[in-house]
Motif scaffolding. Structure first.
Motif, PDB file in Angstrom:
ATOM      1  N   ALA A 205       8.018  -8.687   5.755  1.00  0.00           N
ATOM      2  CA  ALA A 205       6.856  -9.175   6.496  1.00  0.00           C
ATOM      3  C   ALA A 205       7.111 -10.585   7.024  1.00  0.00           C
ATOM      4  O   ALA A 205       6.759 -10.926   8.152  1.00  0.00           O
ATOM      5  N   PHE A 206       7.760 -11.448   6.236  1.00  0.00           N
ATOM      6  CA  PHE A 206       8.085 -12.810   6.648  1.00  0.00           C
ATOM      7  C   PHE A 206       9.039 -12.799   7.843  1.00  0.00           C
ATOM      8  O   PHE A 206       8.883 -13.531   8.805  1.00  0.00           O
ATOM      9  N   ALA A 207      10.027 -11.911   7.808  1.00  0.00           N
ATOM     10  CA  ALA A 207      11.006 -11.825   8.895  1.00  0.00           C
ATOM     11  C   ALA A 207      10.332 -11.363  10.186  1.00  0.00           C
ATOM     12  O   ALA A 207      10.611 -11.886  11.259  1.00  0.00           O
ATOM     13  N   GLN A 208       9.410 -10.411  10.123  1.00  0.00           N
ATOM     14  CA  GLN A 208       8.704  -9.945  11.309  1.00  0.00           C
ATOM     15  C   GLN A 208       7.845 -11.058  11.892  1.00  0.00           C
ATOM     16  O   GLN A 208       7.783 -11.241  13.098  1.00  0.00           O
ATOM     17  N   ASP A 209       7.152 -11.835  11.047  1.00  0.00           N
ATOM     18  CA  ASP A 209       6.296 -12.917  11.496  1.00  0.00           C
ATOM     19  C   ASP A 209       7.124 -13.980  12.208  1.00  0.00           C
ATOM     20  O   ASP A 209       6.732 -14.509  13.233  1.00  0.00           O
ATOM     21  N   THR A 210       8.301 -14.279  11.701  1.00  0.00           N
ATOM     22  CA  THR A 210       9.186 -15.268  12.314  1.00  0.00           C
ATOM     23  C   THR A 210       9.660 -14.792  13.674  1.00  0.00           C
ATOM     24  O   THR A 210       9.704 -15.551  14.631  1.00  0.00           O
ATOM     25  N   GLU A 211       9.967 -13.504  13.800  1.00  0.00           N
ATOM     26  CA  GLU A 211      10.433 -12.955  15.074  1.00  0.00           C
ATOM     27  C   GLU A 211       9.355 -13.068  16.138  1.00  0.00           C
ATOM     28  O   GLU A 211       9.632 -13.380  17.277  1.00  0.00           O
ATOM     29  N   LYS A 212       8.100 -12.833  15.813  1.00  0.00           N
ATOM     30  CA  LYS A 212       7.015 -12.898  16.779  1.00  0.00           C
ATOM     31  C   LYS A 212       6.874 -14.294  17.373  1.00  0.00           C
ATOM     32  O   LYS A 212       6.588 -14.446  18.536  1.00  0.00           O
ATOM     33  N   LYS A 213       7.088 -15.331  16.592  1.00  0.00           N
ATOM     34  CA  LYS A 213       6.930 -16.702  17.075  1.00  0.00           C
ATOM     35  C   LYS A 213       8.023 -17.090  18.058  1.00  0.00           C
ATOM     36  O   LYS A 213       7.842 -17.986  18.855  1.00  0.00           O
ATOM     37  N   ASP A 214       9.150 -16.429  18.014  1.00  0.00           N
ATOM     38  CA  ASP A 214      10.270 -16.788  18.878  1.00  0.00           C
ATOM     39  C   ASP A 214      10.319 -15.975  20.167  1.00  0.00           C
ATOM     40  O   ASP A 214      11.253 -16.127  20.935  1.00  0.00           O
ATOM     41  N   THR A 215       9.335 -15.128  20.425  1.00  0.00           N
ATOM     42  CA  THR A 215       9.378 -14.307  21.620  1.00  0.00           C
ATOM     43  C   THR A 215       9.120 -15.173  22.846  1.00  0.00           C
ATOM     44  O   THR A 215       8.407 -16.159  22.793  1.00  0.00           O
ATOM     45  N   PRO A 216       9.703 -14.824  23.993  1.00  0.00           N
ATOM     46  CA  PRO A 216       9.540 -15.613  25.215  1.00  0.00           C
ATOM     47  C   PRO A 216       8.076 -15.759  25.647  1.00  0.00           C
ATOM     48  O   PRO A 216       7.694 -16.775  26.158  1.00  0.00           O
ATOM     49  N   VAL A 217       7.258 -14.732  25.454  1.00  0.00           N
ATOM     50  CA  VAL A 217       5.855 -14.786  25.859  1.00  0.00           C
ATOM     51  C   VAL A 217       5.121 -15.894  25.105  1.00  0.00           C
ATOM     52  O   VAL A 217       4.337 -16.635  25.686  1.00  0.00           O
ATOM     53  N   GLU A 218       5.375 -16.053  23.831  1.00  0.00           N
ATOM     54  CA  GLU A 218       4.707 -17.071  23.032  1.00  0.00           C
ATOM     55  C   GLU A 218       5.148 -18.478  23.402  1.00  0.00           C
ATOM     56  O   GLU A 218       4.377 -19.416  23.339  1.00  0.00           O
ATOM     57  N   SER A 219       6.411 -18.633  23.791  1.00  0.00           N
ATOM     58  CA  SER A 219       6.929 -19.967  24.055  1.00  0.00           C
ATOM     59  C   SER A 219       6.732 -20.411  25.500  1.00  0.00           C
ATOM     60  O   SER A 219       6.963 -21.549  25.825  1.00  0.00           O
ATOM     61  N   GLN A 220       6.304 -19.510  26.400  1.00  0.00           N
ATOM     62  CA  GLN A 220       6.109 -19.879  27.785  1.00  0.00           C
ATOM     63  C   GLN A 220       4.866 -20.749  27.958  1.00  0.00           C
ATOM     64  O   GLN A 220       3.870 -20.587  27.256  1.00  0.00           O
ATOM     65  N   LYS A 221       4.936 -21.660  28.923  1.00  0.00           N
ATOM     66  CA  LYS A 221       3.772 -22.462  29.270  1.00  0.00           C
ATOM     67  C   LYS A 221       2.821 -21.578  30.062  1.00  0.00           C
ATOM     68  O   LYS A 221       3.247 -20.665  30.766  1.00  0.00           O
ATOM     69  N   GLU A 222       1.546 -21.881  29.978  1.00  0.00           N
ATOM     70  CA  GLU A 222       0.585 -21.137  30.777  1.00  0.00           C
ATOM     71  C   GLU A 222       0.772 -21.523  32.238  1.00  0.00           C
ATOM     72  O   GLU A 222       0.972 -22.682  32.557  1.00  0.00           O
ATOM     73  N   ASN A 223       0.711 -20.549  33.104  1.00  0.00           N
ATOM     74  CA  ASN A 223       0.843 -20.810  34.528  1.00  0.00           C
ATOM     75  C   ASN A 223      -0.504 -21.106  35.132  1.00  0.00           C
ATOM     76  O   ASN A 223      -1.537 -20.721  34.616  1.00  0.00           O
ATOM     77  N   GLY A 224      -0.498 -21.783  36.268  1.00  0.00           N
ATOM     78  CA  GLY A 224      -1.720 -22.029  37.005  1.00  0.00           C
ATOM     79  C   GLY A 224      -1.999 -23.506  37.193  1.00  0.00           C
ATOM     80  O   GLY A 224      -1.330 -24.371  36.646  1.00  0.00           O
ATOM     81  N   ALA A 225      -3.018 -23.745  38.013  1.00  0.00           N
ATOM     82  CA  ALA A 225      -3.466 -25.109  38.271  1.00  0.00           C
ATOM     83  C   ALA A 225      -4.418 -25.543  37.164  1.00  0.00           C
ATOM     84  O   ALA A 225      -5.146 -24.732  36.602  1.00  0.00           O
TER      85      ALA A 225
ATOM     86  N   ASN B 149       0.944 -26.262  36.797  1.00  0.00           N
ATOM     87  CA  ASN B 149       2.252 -26.092  37.422  1.00  0.00           C
ATOM     88  C   ASN B 149       2.174 -25.290  38.722  1.00  0.00           C
ATOM     89  O   ASN B 149       3.177 -24.773  39.199  1.00  0.00           O
ATOM     90  N   GLU B 150       0.981 -25.179  39.290  1.00  0.00           N
ATOM     91  CA  GLU B 150       0.774 -24.554  40.595  1.00  0.00           C
ATOM     92  C   GLU B 150      -0.174 -25.431  41.405  1.00  0.00           C
ATOM     93  O   GLU B 150      -0.938 -26.212  40.820  1.00  0.00           O
ATOM     94  N   PRO B 151      -0.170 -25.338  42.738  1.00  0.00           N
ATOM     95  CA  PRO B 151      -1.076 -26.149  43.545  1.00  0.00           C
ATOM     96  C   PRO B 151      -2.543 -25.888  43.178  1.00  0.00           C
ATOM     97  O   PRO B 151      -2.948 -24.750  42.932  1.00  0.00           O
ATOM     98  N   LEU B 152      -3.328 -26.965  43.150  1.00  0.00           N
ATOM     99  CA  LEU B 152      -4.762 -26.898  42.845  1.00  0.00           C
ATOM    100  C   LEU B 152      -5.522 -26.822  44.162  1.00  0.00           C
ATOM    101  O   LEU B 152      -5.340 -27.675  45.040  1.00  0.00           O
ATOM    102  N   ILE B 153      -6.342 -25.798  44.297  1.00  0.00           N
ATOM    103  CA  ILE B 153      -7.144 -25.617  45.505  1.00  0.00           C
ATOM    104  C   ILE B 153      -8.615 -25.730  45.123  1.00  0.00           C
ATOM    105  O   ILE B 153      -9.126 -24.900  44.358  1.00  0.00           O
ATOM    106  N   ILE B 154      -9.263 -26.754  45.632  1.00  0.00           N
ATOM    107  CA  ILE B 154     -10.705 -26.913  45.381  1.00  0.00           C
ATOM    108  C   ILE B 154     -11.423 -26.192  46.512  1.00  0.00           C
ATOM    109  O   ILE B 154     -11.350 -26.604  47.671  1.00  0.00           O
ATOM    110  N   SER B 155     -12.081 -25.110  46.175  1.00  0.00           N
ATOM    111  CA  SER B 155     -12.695 -24.262  47.187  1.00  0.00           C
ATOM    112  C   SER B 155     -14.103 -24.710  47.562  1.00  0.00           C
ATOM    113  O   SER B 155     -14.529 -24.539  48.699  1.00  0.00           O
ATOM    114  N   ARG B 156     -14.818 -25.314  46.605  1.00  0.00           N
ATOM    115  CA  ARG B 156     -16.207 -25.696  46.875  1.00  0.00           C
ATOM    116  C   ARG B 156     -16.637 -26.769  45.894  1.00  0.00           C
ATOM    117  O   ARG B 156     -16.254 -26.744  44.728  1.00  0.00           O
TER     118      ARG B 156
END
Length: 139
Positions: free
Chosen positions: A17-37, A68-75
């Motif tokens: 169980a410890f080994a599985q938990d460690t693997e989940k933390k190292d996945t690319p999805v978890e370590s990626q920054k959130e995209n967007g303005a 990390n993307e352009p910010l567009i103020i619409s209104r």
């Protein structure tokens, strides 16, 4: 002997169980920054303080696009017709600053308590900004 086997099984299951938990933390999805303005204001409240009737009612909210993307103020919407907001027309690049100008009608004597709502492609929509203060008669 049964206790030794039980202890071995519990240890083995716990380690698995410890080994599985460690693997989940190292996945690319978890370590990626959130995209967007993302929009971050220097201040979310402008206090006019006490000003005289007819004084300059223009103030500016300064912000930074921390995403990390352009910010567009619409209104940009005001809670009443006595406050006129002006938004930037062009997108704001990541890391860049921008301004939202607010003009309050200072011919109205009394307290100021207004909200300006900022609509954009950032994660917090609408983003509320506030102005406050008091307008007095000229001396």
């Amino acid at each position: 002997m049964k206790k030794l086997i039980s202890l071995f099984l519990v240890s083995f299951i716990g380690f698995g169980a410890f080994a599985q938990d460690t693997e989940k933390k190292d996945t690319p999805v978890e370590s990626q920054k959130e995209n967007g303005a993302k929009i971050e204001f220097e201040t979310e409240v402008i206090d006019y303080g006490t000003i005289e009737k007819g004084a300059d009612g223009v103030r500016k909210f300064t912000f930074t696009n921390t995403g990390n993307e352009p910010l567009i103020i619409s209104r940009v919407y005001s809670s009443c017709g006595c406050t006129i907001p002006k938004k930037p027309e062009a997108p704001v690049a990541p890391g860049e600053k921008g301004e939202i100008e607010v003009k309050y009608d200072t011919k109205r004597v009394g307290p100021i308590r207004k909200t300006i709502s900022v609509y954009s492609n950032a994660d917090a929509v609408p983003f509320p900004l506030k102005i406050k203060g008091t307008i007095t008669e000229k001396k």
